[in-house]
Write a protein that holds these residues in place. Structure first.
Motif, PDB file in Angstrom:
ATOM      1  N   GLY A 197       0.763  -1.239   0.000  1.00  0.00           N
ATOM      2  CA  GLY A 197       0.000   0.000   0.000  1.00  0.00           C
ATOM      3  C   GLY A 197       0.787   1.278   0.000  1.00  0.00           C
ATOM      4  N   GLY A 198       2.105   1.194  -0.051  1.00  0.00           N
ATOM      5  CA  GLY A 198       2.913   2.402  -0.077  1.00  0.00           C
ATOM      6  C   GLY A 198       3.282   2.897   1.304  1.00  0.00           C
ATOM      7  N   PRO A 199       4.075   3.952   1.374  1.00  0.00           N
ATOM      8  CA  PRO A 199       4.590   4.465   2.640  1.00  0.00           C
ATOM      9  C   PRO A 199       3.530   4.832   3.663  1.00  0.00           C
ATOM     10  CG  PRO A 199       5.783   5.431   0.811  1.00  0.00           C
ATOM     11  CD  PRO A 199       4.637   4.660   0.224  1.00  0.00           C
ATOM     12  N   GLU A 200       2.387   5.326   3.202  1.00  0.00           N
ATOM     13  CA  GLU A 200       1.353   5.752   4.158  1.00  0.00           C
ATOM     14  C   GLU A 200       0.752   4.576   4.925  1.00  0.00           C
ATOM     15  OE1 GLU A 200      -0.279   5.125   0.116  1.00  0.00           O
ATOM     16  OE2 GLU A 200       1.266   6.459   0.871  1.00  0.00           O
ATOM     17  N   ARG A 201       0.918   3.360   4.441  1.00  0.00           N
ATOM     18  CA  ARG A 201       0.396   2.175   5.140  1.00  0.00           C
ATOM     19  C   ARG A 201       1.317   1.701   6.258  1.00  0.00           C
ATOM     20  NH1 ARG A 201      -2.688  -1.773   2.435  1.00  0.00           N
ATOM     21  NH2 ARG A 201      -2.666  -2.747   4.478  1.00  0.00           N
ATOM     22  N   VAL A 202       2.561   2.181   6.283  1.00  0.00           N
ATOM     23  CA  VAL A 202       3.540   1.722   7.274  1.00  0.00           C
ATOM     24  C   VAL A 202       3.396   2.563   8.543  1.00  0.00           C
ATOM     25  CG1 VAL A 202       5.977   1.246   7.734  1.00  0.00           C
ATOM     26  CG2 VAL A 202       5.080   1.019   5.405  1.00  0.00           C
ATOM     27  N   ALA A 244      11.869  -0.119   6.660  1.00  0.00           N
ATOM     28  CA  ALA A 244      11.047  -0.894   5.715  1.00  0.00           C
ATOM     29  C   ALA A 244      11.539  -0.675   4.281  1.00  0.00           C
ATOM     30  CB  ALA A 244       9.578  -0.506   5.844  1.00  0.00           C
ATOM     31  N   LEU A 245      11.853   0.569   3.947  1.00  0.00           N
ATOM     32  CA  LEU A 245      12.392   0.857   2.614  1.00  0.00           C
ATOM     33  C   LEU A 245      13.715   0.128   2.404  1.00  0.00           C
ATOM     34  CD1 LEU A 245      11.682   4.695   2.383  1.00  0.00           C
ATOM     35  CD2 LEU A 245      10.700   2.947   0.884  1.00  0.00           C
ATOM     36  N   ALA A 246      14.601   0.222   3.383  1.00  0.00           N
ATOM     37  CA  ALA A 246      15.920  -0.406   3.275  1.00  0.00           C
ATOM     38  C   ALA A 246      15.811  -1.925   3.203  1.00  0.00           C
ATOM     39  CB  ALA A 246      16.790   0.004   4.456  1.00  0.00           C
ATOM     40  N   ASN A 247      14.833  -2.493   3.884  1.00  0.00           N
ATOM     41  CA  ASN A 247      14.668  -3.938   3.905  1.00  0.00           C
ATOM     42  C   ASN A 247      14.260  -4.478   2.543  1.00  0.00           C
ATOM     43  OD1 ASN A 247      14.715  -6.367   5.514  1.00  0.00           O
ATOM     44  ND2 ASN A 247      12.493  -6.424   5.307  1.00  0.00           N
ATOM     45  N   ASP A 248      13.595  -3.665   1.741  1.00  0.00           N
ATOM     46  CA  ASP A 248      13.106  -4.117   0.440  1.00  0.00           C
ATOM     47  C   ASP A 248      14.003  -3.670  -0.717  1.00  0.00           C
ATOM     48  OD1 ASP A 248      11.147  -5.582  -0.996  1.00  0.00           O
ATOM     49  OD2 ASP A 248      10.277  -3.718  -1.707  1.00  0.00           O
ATOM     50  N   VAL A 249      15.153  -3.107  -0.407  1.00  0.00           N
ATOM     51  CA  VAL A 249      16.038  -2.586  -1.446  1.00  0.00           C
ATOM     52  C   VAL A 249      16.769  -3.720  -2.156  1.00  0.00           C
ATOM     53  CG1 VAL A 249      18.170  -1.291  -1.803  1.00  0.00           C
ATOM     54  CG2 VAL A 249      16.366  -0.340  -0.417  1.00  0.00           C
ATOM     55  N   ARG A 250      16.716  -3.654  -3.470  1.00  0.00           N
ATOM     56  CA  ARG A 250      17.497  -4.546  -4.294  1.00  0.00           C
ATOM     57  C   ARG A 250      18.193  -3.693  -5.342  1.00  0.00           C
ATOM     58  NH1 ARG A 250      13.196  -6.356  -3.103  1.00  0.00           N
ATOM     59  NH2 ARG A 250      11.537  -7.134  -4.264  1.00  0.00           N
ATOM     60  N   SER A 308       4.462   5.429  -5.321  1.00  0.00           N
ATOM     61  CA  SER A 308       4.592   5.974  -3.973  1.00  0.00           C
ATOM     62  C   SER A 308       5.967   5.694  -3.379  1.00  0.00           C
ATOM     63  CB  SER A 308       3.490   5.374  -3.096  1.00  0.00           C
ATOM     64  OG  SER A 308       3.519   5.945  -1.825  1.00  0.00           O
ATOM     65  N   VAL A 309       6.451   4.473  -3.535  1.00  0.00           N
ATOM     66  CA  VAL A 309       7.757   4.107  -2.971  1.00  0.00           C
ATOM     67  C   VAL A 309       8.872   4.889  -3.656  1.00  0.00           C
ATOM     68  CG1 VAL A 309       9.422   2.223  -2.702  1.00  0.00           C
ATOM     69  CG2 VAL A 309       7.002   1.836  -2.195  1.00  0.00           C
ATOM     70  N   ILE A 356      11.346   7.758  -1.932  1.00  0.00           N
ATOM     71  CA  ILE A 356      12.809   7.649  -1.907  1.00  0.00           C
ATOM     72  C   ILE A 356      13.448   8.851  -2.587  1.00  0.00           C
ATOM     73  CG2 ILE A 356      14.775   6.334  -2.794  1.00  0.00           C
ATOM     74  CD1 ILE A 356      13.063   3.797  -2.279  1.00  0.00           C
ATOM     75  N   VAL A 357      12.968   9.218  -3.755  1.00  0.00           N
ATOM     76  CA  VAL A 357      13.551  10.340  -4.491  1.00  0.00           C
ATOM     77  C   VAL A 357      13.406  11.641  -3.700  1.00  0.00           C
ATOM     78  CG1 VAL A 357      13.310  11.763  -6.565  1.00  0.00           C
ATOM     79  CG2 VAL A 357      13.300   9.276  -6.761  1.00  0.00           C
ATOM     80  N   GLU A 358      12.216  11.891  -3.179  1.00  0.00           N
ATOM     81  CA  GLU A 358      11.963  13.141  -2.462  1.00  0.00           C
ATOM     82  C   GLU A 358      12.759  13.222  -1.159  1.00  0.00           C
ATOM     83  OE1 GLU A 358      10.259  15.545   0.585  1.00  0.00           O
ATOM     84  OE2 GLU A 358       9.707  13.444   0.509  1.00  0.00           O
ATOM     85  N   ARG A 359      12.742  12.167  -0.376  1.00  0.00           N
ATOM     86  CA  ARG A 359      13.409  12.210   0.929  1.00  0.00           C
ATOM     87  C   ARG A 359      14.922  12.103   0.825  1.00  0.00           C
ATOM     88  NH1 ARG A 359       9.181   9.346   5.122  1.00  0.00           N
ATOM     89  NH2 ARG A 359       7.419  10.587   4.433  1.00  0.00           N
ATOM     90  N   ALA A 360      15.426  11.526  -0.247  1.00  0.00           N
ATOM     91  CA  ALA A 360      16.877  11.412  -0.420  1.00  0.00           C
ATOM     92  C   ALA A 360      17.538  12.776  -0.559  1.00  0.00           C
ATOM     93  CB  ALA A 360      17.193  10.553  -1.639  1.00  0.00           C
TER      94      ALA A 360
END
Length: 194
Positions: free
Chosen positions: A28-33, A63-69, A101-102, A106-110
């Motif tokens: 569901g994207g970042p807002e679901r976390v 959560a973002l880092a855990n799903d990074v490939r 959303s993901v 990432i782009v905005e917060r980076a």
């Protein structure tokens, strides 16, 4: 990013919560976390989630880092086939609404957060380094003209850029033909008979 407790129960609850957070992110994207949603999904108390991640931002980052490939990873064999195969998988993910959303998060917060910048680097930043090595091997096999390995970043940009533009700016659903077209257009100038 938080430090990990050595207690096996704390490690298990953290792992369960992180798995739940990653699933929620993908679904569901970042807002679901949220702490509450992660606690319910993981089957742990909300206080447990807060103990591992005292704020929403640290929970989302992990959560973002855990799903990074990495964007691209290469083995033996023809580069074109590997690119098409990997980018078809990427296209499937990008076609999911949550991908917008993901990636946007990432782009905005980076731009202002070093932790997220590292996540972006893991996803996108090293693609050209790995690609350069794979291209050098491909030159040795006669797939491309010498020199392409020096333009790895440009080639990756010419492949991935149009796909991201089609998906995120034009709202197109990516398909195999789009992937093949993008790969072939970027590699064409480097073919041995070009």
């Amino acid at each position: 990013m938080t430090r990990i407790n050595d207690d096996p129960r704390a490690r298990r609850s953290r792992a369960a919560a992180l798995t739940a957070a990653t699933e929620l992110l993908v679904e569901g994207g970042p807002e679901r976390v949220t702490h509450a949603a992660v606690a319910v999904r993981a089957g742990v108390g909300r206080a447990t989630v807060y103990r591992h991640w005292p704020d929403q931002q640290s929970l989302l980052f992990d959560a973002l880092a855990n799903d990074v490939r990495p964007l691209l990873a290469f083995g033996e064999g023809p580069i074109r086939q590997q690119l098409v195969s990997q980018l078809e998988q990427m296209a499937e993910w990008l076609n999911q609404p949550v991908a917008v959303s993901v990636i946007a998060t990432i782009v905005e917060r980076a731009e202002r957060d070093e932790d997220v910048r590292r996540i972006r680097e893991e996803m996108f930043g090293h693609a050209d380094e790995h690609f350069a090595g794979a291209l050098a091997a491909a030159v040795e096999r006669g797939e491309f003209r010498p020199g392409i390995e020096g333009y790895a970043r440009e080639v990756v940009s010419r492949i991935v850029g149009p796909l991201l533009f089609q998906r995120f700016m034009l709202g197109a659903r990516l398909d195999k033909d789009m992937v093949i077209s993008s790969v072939d257009a970027a590699l064409a100038p480097w073919l041995p008979n070009a």
